[in-house]
Design a protein around this motif. Sequence first.
Motif, PDB file in Angstrom:
ATOM      1  N   LEU A  79      17.355 -10.651  17.862  1.00 49.06           N
ATOM      2  CA  LEU A  79      16.484 -10.637  16.693  1.00 49.06           C
ATOM      3  C   LEU A  79      15.086 -10.330  17.205  1.00 49.06           C
ATOM      4  CD1 LEU A  79      15.571 -11.218  13.768  1.00 49.06           C
ATOM      5  CD2 LEU A  79      15.473 -13.636  14.388  1.00 49.06           C
ATOM      6  N   MET A  80      14.462  -9.274  16.659  1.00 45.42           N
ATOM      7  CA  MET A  80      13.138  -8.857  17.117  1.00 45.42           C
ATOM      8  C   MET A  80      12.167  -8.743  15.950  1.00 45.42           C
ATOM      9  SD  MET A  80      14.408  -5.703  19.497  1.00 45.42           S
ATOM     10  CE  MET A  80      15.477  -5.181  18.165  1.00 45.42           C
ATOM     11  N   SER A  81      10.881  -8.941  16.273  1.00 43.16           N
ATOM     12  CA  SER A  81       9.833  -8.764  15.274  1.00 43.16           C
ATOM     13  C   SER A  81       8.609  -8.163  15.957  1.00 43.16           C
ATOM     14  CB  SER A  81       9.482 -10.120  14.642  1.00 43.16           C
ATOM     15  OG  SER A  81       8.453  -9.965  13.692  1.00 43.16           O
ATOM     16  N   TYR A  82       7.944  -7.247  15.237  1.00 42.17           N
ATOM     17  CA  TYR A  82       6.765  -6.579  15.794  1.00 42.17           C
ATOM     18  C   TYR A  82       5.787  -6.303  14.668  1.00 42.17           C
ATOM     19  CZ  TYR A  82       4.259  -3.505  19.103  1.00 42.17           C
ATOM     20  OH  TYR A  82       3.327  -2.934  19.942  1.00 42.17           O
ATOM     21  N   THR A  83       4.501  -6.150  15.027  1.00 37.96           N
ATOM     22  CA  THR A  83       3.449  -6.071  14.012  1.00 37.96           C
ATOM     23  C   THR A  83       3.113  -4.656  13.538  1.00 37.96           C
ATOM     24  OG1 THR A  83       1.824  -6.058  15.797  1.00 37.96           O
ATOM     25  CG2 THR A  83       2.313  -8.197  14.780  1.00 37.96           C
ATOM     26  N   ALA A  84       3.608  -3.630  14.203  1.00 35.14           N
ATOM     27  CA  ALA A  84       3.239  -2.260  13.820  1.00 35.14           C
ATOM     28  C   ALA A  84       3.970  -1.830  12.557  1.00 35.14           C
ATOM     29  CB  ALA A  84       3.549  -1.292  14.956  1.00 35.14           C
ATOM     30  N   HIS A  85       3.224  -1.334  11.586  1.00 42.87           N
ATOM     31  CA  HIS A  85       3.805  -0.799  10.365  1.00 42.87           C
ATOM     32  C   HIS A  85       4.857   0.278  10.679  1.00 42.87           C
ATOM     33  CE1 HIS A  85       1.167  -2.526   7.262  1.00 42.87           C
ATOM     34  NE2 HIS A  85       1.941  -1.903   6.384  1.00 42.87           N
ATOM     35  N   ALA A  86       5.952   0.240   9.956  1.00 45.33           N
ATOM     36  CA  ALA A  86       6.996   1.273  10.112  1.00 45.33           C
ATOM     37  C   ALA A  86       6.616   2.476   9.250  1.00 45.33           C
ATOM     38  CB  ALA A  86       8.351   0.719   9.717  1.00 45.33           C
ATOM     39  N   THR A  87       5.600   3.188   9.710  1.00 49.67           N
ATOM     40  CA  THR A  87       5.080   4.335   8.958  1.00 49.67           C
ATOM     41  C   THR A  87       5.003   5.567   9.850  1.00 49.67           C
ATOM     42  OG1 THR A  87       2.865   3.465   9.409  1.00 49.67           O
ATOM     43  CG2 THR A  87       3.777   3.058   7.225  1.00 49.67           C
ATOM     44  N   CYS A  88       6.044   5.801  10.620  1.00 45.95           N
ATOM     45  CA  CYS A  88       6.086   7.030  11.422  1.00 45.95           C
ATOM     46  C   CYS A  88       6.136   8.259  10.535  1.00 45.95           C
ATOM     47  CB  CYS A  88       7.326   7.009  12.316  1.00 45.95           C
ATOM     48  SG  CYS A  88       7.141   6.020  13.828  1.00 45.95           S
ATOM     49  N   LEU A  89       6.837   8.144   9.419  1.00 45.96           N
ATOM     50  CA  LEU A  89       7.079   9.305   8.562  1.00 45.96           C
ATOM     51  C   LEU A  89       5.966   9.481   7.537  1.00 45.96           C
ATOM     52  CD1 LEU A  89      10.915   8.836   8.033  1.00 45.96           C
ATOM     53  CD2 LEU A  89       9.714  10.165   9.787  1.00 45.96           C
ATOM     54  N   TYR A  90       5.806  10.709   7.082  1.00 46.25           N
ATOM     55  CA  TYR A  90       4.789  11.047   6.087  1.00 46.25           C
ATOM     56  C   TYR A  90       5.361  10.900   4.673  1.00 46.25           C
ATOM     57  CZ  TYR A  90       2.398  13.311  10.046  1.00 46.25           C
ATOM     58  OH  TYR A  90       1.789  13.572  11.241  1.00 46.25           O
ATOM     59  N   SER A  91       4.473  10.866   3.695  1.00 49.41           N
ATOM     60  CA  SER A  91       4.924  10.799   2.310  1.00 49.41           C
ATOM     61  C   SER A  91       5.713  12.048   1.915  1.00 49.41           C
ATOM     62  CB  SER A  91       3.726  10.621   1.369  1.00 49.41           C
ATOM     63  OG  SER A  91       2.819  11.698   1.501  1.00 49.41           O
ATOM     64  N   LYS A  92       5.460  13.165   2.576  1.00 46.38           N
ATOM     65  CA  LYS A  92       6.191  14.403   2.268  1.00 46.38           C
ATOM     66  C   LYS A  92       7.627  14.371   2.793  1.00 46.38           C
ATOM     67  CE  LYS A  92       4.716  16.824   6.463  1.00 46.38           C
ATOM     68  NZ  LYS A  92       3.955  17.972   7.016  1.00 46.38           N
ATOM     69  N   ASP A  93       7.921  13.447   3.706  1.00 43.52           N
ATOM     70  CA  ASP A  93       9.274  13.325   4.253  1.00 43.52           C
ATOM     71  C   ASP A  93      10.147  12.574   3.248  1.00 43.52           C
ATOM     72  OD1 ASP A  93       8.702  14.564   6.757  1.00 43.52           O
ATOM     73  OD2 ASP A  93       7.723  12.721   7.403  1.00 43.52           O
ATOM     74  N   LEU A  94      11.101  13.251   2.666  1.00 41.99           N
ATOM     75  CA  LEU A  94      11.895  12.685   1.582  1.00 41.99           C
ATOM     76  C   LEU A  94      13.324  12.328   1.998  1.00 41.99           C
ATOM     77  CD1 LEU A  94      10.739  14.952  -1.388  1.00 41.99           C
ATOM     78  CD2 LEU A  94       9.830  12.737  -0.681  1.00 41.99           C
ATOM     79  N   ALA A  95      13.544  12.185   3.295  1.00 39.31           N
ATOM     80  CA  ALA A  95      14.873  11.783   3.774  1.00 39.31           C
ATOM     81  C   ALA A  95      14.956  10.261   3.823  1.00 39.31           C
ATOM     82  CB  ALA A  95      15.144  12.365   5.149  1.00 39.31           C
ATOM     83  N   LEU A  96      16.116   9.722   3.508  1.00 40.90           N
ATOM     84  CA  LEU A  96      16.352   8.288   3.642  1.00 40.90           C
ATOM     85  C   LEU A  96      16.379   7.941   5.128  1.00 40.90           C
ATOM     86  CD1 LEU A  96      17.093   5.796   1.777  1.00 40.90           C
ATOM     87  CD2 LEU A  96      19.448   6.196   2.508  1.00 40.90           C
ATOM     88  N   SER A  97      15.619   6.922   5.531  1.00 43.41           N
ATOM     89  CA  SER A  97      15.537   6.591   6.950  1.00 43.41           C
ATOM     90  C   SER A  97      15.055   5.158   7.154  1.00 43.41           C
ATOM     91  CB  SER A  97      14.577   7.552   7.664  1.00 43.41           C
ATOM     92  OG  SER A  97      14.377   7.158   9.013  1.00 43.41           O
ATOM     93  N   ARG A  98      15.455   4.568   8.280  1.00 40.20           N
ATOM     94  CA  ARG A  98      14.994   3.231   8.665  1.00 40.20           C
ATOM     95  C   ARG A  98      13.655   3.277   9.387  1.00 40.20           C
ATOM     96  NH1 ARG A  98      19.919   1.704  12.338  1.00 40.20           N
ATOM     97  NH2 ARG A  98      19.897   3.991  12.554  1.00 40.20           N
ATOM     98  N   ASP A  99      13.096   4.459   9.603  1.00 43.35           N
ATOM     99  CA  ASP A  99      11.888   4.636  10.412  1.00 43.35           C
ATOM    100  C   ASP A  99      12.155   4.095  11.817  1.00 43.35           C
ATOM    101  OD1 ASP A  99       8.849   4.379  11.224  1.00 43.35           O
ATOM    102  OD2 ASP A  99       8.842   5.455   9.315  1.00 43.35           O
ATOM    103  N   TYR A 100      11.107   3.705  12.573  1.00 43.89           N
ATOM    104  CA  TYR A 100      11.335   3.371  13.981  1.00 43.89           C
ATOM    105  C   TYR A 100      12.212   2.145  14.224  1.00 43.89           C
ATOM    106  CZ  TYR A 100       7.857  -0.476  14.355  1.00 43.89           C
ATOM    107  OH  TYR A 100       7.169  -1.670  14.239  1.00 43.89           O
ATOM    108  N   PRO A 101      12.294   1.152  13.296  1.00 44.99           N
ATOM    109  CA  PRO A 101      13.226   0.047  13.561  1.00 44.99           C
ATOM    110  C   PRO A 101      14.678   0.506  13.700  1.00 44.99           C
ATOM    111  CG  PRO A 101      11.633  -0.615  11.909  1.00 44.99           C
ATOM    112  CD  PRO A 101      11.435   0.858  12.126  1.00 44.99           C
TER     113      PRO A 101
END
Length: 452
Positions: free
Chosen positions: A240-262
């Motif tokens: 079980l892990m937790s980290y403070t960085a927002h999972a916002t690698c992707l842009y608003s223009k990216d319309l694919a379903l994704s878990r982002d970096y987690p």
Amino acid sequence: MFLKKLARFILITLVALIATLVIFLAFSLAPVDRTPAQEEEYYRVMKQDLDSLRNVVIPKATEGFSVGYAKVNLTPSSPVPLAGYGNRRGKPFTEVHDSIYVRAMVIGNGAQRVAVVSADLLLIPPAVNEQLKNRLAVVGFSPDQVYLGATHTHNSIGSWGKGAARFIYGPYQDEIVNFITDKIVACVEKASENIVAASLRTGAIPVAQAVSNRLLKGGPEDSLLRVMEVRRNDSSKLLLMSYTAHATCLYSKDLALSRDYPGPLVDTLEAQGYDFAMFMAGAVGSHKCTPPEYGWNCMDWMAGELSQAFLSQRHQLKAVHDSTLFMLRVPLLLSDPQVKITPDWKIRPWLFRAALGEYPVSLTALRIGDIMMLGTPCDFSGEFNFALDPIASKRGLQIMVTSFNGGYIGYVTPGKYYDRKYFETQLMNWYAPGTGEYMEECMEQLVEIVDK
């Protein structure tokens, strides 16, 4: 004559419109209230409520820890609106880049049983949280036995927020709320069915290169990857892990379903010898990820930095010897909402509630031996960890603060930033100045209550 009548009609209409606008603004806007929380009645009552819990009895463990785990696919069968960026205006996902899941660990010690749940969602929707209060009983759990969190990916499914929230989350759909609730309940039930005796280790590993303060350049940042490792007697290993960085690698223009970096983070660790890994967004308010470039490459970069740091330093994790297991869910009392439209003017509470609705919110505290998990209903700032960490450390506890525990009250950041002209501290800071410091005080009390 006709022109005079037309001019008179236009003038009367304009006066009526202006008068209507003035009346609407008078009833809709008000000056920002800067009264400190410590001077408000809700503060006194909240402190009283917390003090009344000091005599709560924590059941003694009758055996060591046992842990079950599960994941359930949360990917819809057809496209639904994405939640995370307002400028998408509820656009549906166009493809599935990587499937989304609900993950859970069920932990027991003979006397108690608690489920820790994380979903690949922007947050745990309040409407889902309300449904879970009744639905969890079917699988033998109460809300006070389920610790909720989310990965905070901005590329997951929406349509679970009512009113004006549709511009961020997509138009509300009962079937989506039911779908998410069903998957969470199923995941908890599945994790309950494979419980095996286990030992725990915990620690916090710095990964400074992957996060920074997004409110103040060079400002304070919590760079710790907080970890609970589980080694079951059947030789399986869980994380079980937790980290403070927002999972916002992707842009608003990216319309694919994704878990982002987690997503690639847990995938990488599961490929490196762990049978199961789950991630929960930490105190992400004020903190952002810092890749060389954003976009799809960012996901793999963040996953690489975090996984490498963990794998190279996991030998530093410390064994959890205490088998105490106890959870509290405490209603959080707040000021009236005051969303600022300018630094000195706010939307009146009635308009805010009419636009976004109103759900009960709470703080959650979960003690797992030497581990203290604290759940918040917001984007809680990682800067508050600088006060909470030493308080827990003095008690021999490893703290893990998470956001998105089933309610949502916007961003909660330090009071020193309240007048800073930034998205987090203006449009998304929904409550009185000092709300963060007030919540921090409450969380300090919860640490004292749960650690006896």
